[in-house]
Enzyme design. Sequence first.
Site, PDB file in Angstrom:
ATOM      1  N   LYS A  33       0.842  -1.198   0.000  1.00  0.00           N
ATOM      2  CA  LYS A  33       0.000   0.000   0.000  1.00  0.00           C
ATOM      3  C   LYS A  33       0.880   1.253   0.000  1.00  0.00           C
ATOM      4  CE  LYS A  33      -0.454  -0.275   5.039  1.00  0.00           C
ATOM      5  NZ  LYS A  33      -1.361  -0.346   6.189  1.00  0.00           N
ATOM      6  N   TYR A 242      15.325  30.446   7.361  1.00  0.00           N
ATOM      7  CA  TYR A 242      14.188  31.154   7.939  1.00  0.00           C
ATOM      8  C   TYR A 242      14.360  31.352   9.433  1.00  0.00           C
ATOM      9  CZ  TYR A 242      11.393  30.678   3.672  1.00  0.00           C
ATOM     10  OH  TYR A 242      10.908  30.777   2.385  1.00  0.00           O
TER      11      TYR A 242
END
Length: 345
Positions: A33, A242
């Site tokens: 999956k 940042y």
Amino acid sequence: MSTGFLSVDLDALTANWRSLDAMTDVETCAVVKADGYGLGVAKVGRALMKAGVKRFFVAVPEEGAILRHAVGPNVEICIFAGHMRGDTDMIADMMLTPMINTIGQLTRHLEALPDHPFGVQLDTGMNRLGLEIDEWASIAEIALTQNCRLVMSHLACADTPDHPMNRKQLDQFHLMTDGINVPRSLAATGGILLGPEYHFDMTRPGIGLYGGAPFADALPVAYLDLPVIQVRDVEIGETVGYANAWTAQRPSKIATLSGGYADGLTRALSAGANLWHGAQPVPLVGRVSMDLITADVTDLPELPGVLSVLGLDQTVDELAARAGTIGYEILTSLGPRYERRYSGA
């Protein structure tokens, strides 16, 4: 190239499947999956099929359809989500086997596709998917006289071998299924490692195939390298990234690499993760941003063109520990921008 390279060792993948298969005397399936745990379900599925897998598990029918196109008609593809409203045509056309989770799903399946195979998922204590004991008792006779291919449940704490929940769920699974004439499955990777009494007729390894815990002997399957876009000199007191999150304490060389949280490198790695140049760790500095990360390459003997995120020196679980998460999340978050390169199989 300015994108990262996600290299997938299909020989290691199939070796991990064979190792888990050798631990049991029953059929070993494969869970693929989430796009083969982020590594590409088409290539992963075909490699495992060639290794001997005859039954796969995915989460939803859409994943099953993609896998079916990749592996052809000669394997079984089971759907954990069961038979949801609107999925009937896909289940039929793609020859998918839904794992029935509710009485309503069983009614829908038998009315819409009366001769089509299905499985049943039981809840033995995880309280996530599956029929509870009273619900199962009310419909077991009906289900087991139809084209039921499998009765399964899922362990909640198998990665903690001594957890009492394992024995509690094992006992509950016996209580709910002993005496039935349909194959049974309880164990994923962790359940395989718990020993033969958890194996029943079939196992369904997932994370262990891809090099993750709790399968400690797994070979690494995924390797991730990021290209260096730019290297700059940063003086003492200058900041990087940042929010001025990192300040140089010495004259430094800072490499900017292509990769960020849009590529599955979670922002939590900002707190002290390493990249690697060969066997030498290279500290990630500043904040992980959407497309870029920065690393202090001052101590390297040469300016690098590439730094590694996943490899022999940093496994998926070691990287996950740095981020405060688990290997499953790291693998399944690997973004579509990486160039995927496959070797083996």
